[in-house]
Design an enzyme around this catalytic site. Sequence first.
Site, short mmCIF file in Angstrom:
data_model
loop_
_atom_site.label_atom_id
_atom_site.label_comp_id
_atom_site.label_asym_id
_atom_site.label_seq_id
_atom_site.Cartn_x
_atom_site.Cartn_y
_atom_site.Cartn_z
N HIS A 98 0.90 -1.19 -0.12
CA HIS A 98 -0.04 -0.05 -0.01
C HIS A 98 0.92 1.19 -0.11
O HIS A 98 0.63 2.14 -0.68
CB HIS A 98 -1.04 0.17 1.26
CG HIS A 98 -1.66 1.21 1.46
ND1 HIS A 98 -2.96 1.11 0.83
CD2 HIS A 98 -1.38 2.45 1.93
CE1 HIS A 98 -3.57 2.52 1.21
NE2 HIS A 98 -2.65 3.30 1.86
N GLU A 99 1.72 1.31 0.79
CA GLU A 99 2.79 2.27 0.90
C GLU A 99 3.48 2.70 -0.26
O GLU A 99 3.92 3.58 -0.90
CB GLU A 99 3.52 2.45 2.17
CG GLU A 99 2.85 2.38 3.45
CD GLU A 99 1.86 3.42 3.83
OE1 GLU A 99 2.14 4.74 3.22
OE2 GLU A 99 0.87 3.01 4.31
N HIS A 107 1.87 4.53 -2.94
CA HIS A 107 2.07 6.06 -2.66
C HIS A 107 3.22 6.51 -3.32
O HIS A 107 3.40 7.62 -3.92
CB HIS A 107 1.86 6.30 -1.17
CG HIS A 107 0.41 6.24 -0.45
ND1 HIS A 107 -0.59 6.91 -0.92
CD2 HIS A 107 0.18 5.53 0.39
CE1 HIS A 107 -1.72 6.72 -0.01
NE2 HIS A 107 -1.25 5.90 0.60
#
Length: 148
Positions: free
Chosen positions: A67-68, A71
Amino acid sequence: MDNLELQKLIKQISLQYFYKPFVGEARFNSRLRTTGGRYIPSTSVIEINPKYLTELGEQELIGIIKHELCHYHLHIKGKPYHHRSKEFRHLLKITGSPRFCKILPSEEQKRTIIYKCQKCGMEYNRKRNVNVQKYRCGKCKGKLKLVK
């Protein structure tokens, strides 16, 4: 697992799922309480909550890292990298990354407040406090009592 092993794991996941290297910094941050991790764009740092590794295991940690990294890679490309952007949601879907992380078992126990109707016995589970002087049971209009 220490910060060096975390750095190595994030680099490996970045190459495996995104086919691009991770050149930023990765570290554990034990001060994170309400989130599994965060990406700091100004310094290209990914911080991970170590409680997720100890309480939920490596699979949940890998999901948070992916998920990170979504980003991170969108930010590096100069594309919108916030949760609501189409590009971010699309990249989450492609890589099989979770949109949200699970609630920690240690935090979930703290969040549940139980109220019980004194008249009919109906139980209400709430995350926030309820003013028992103002609110009544939705079933029988009886008075509510704090149980836990």
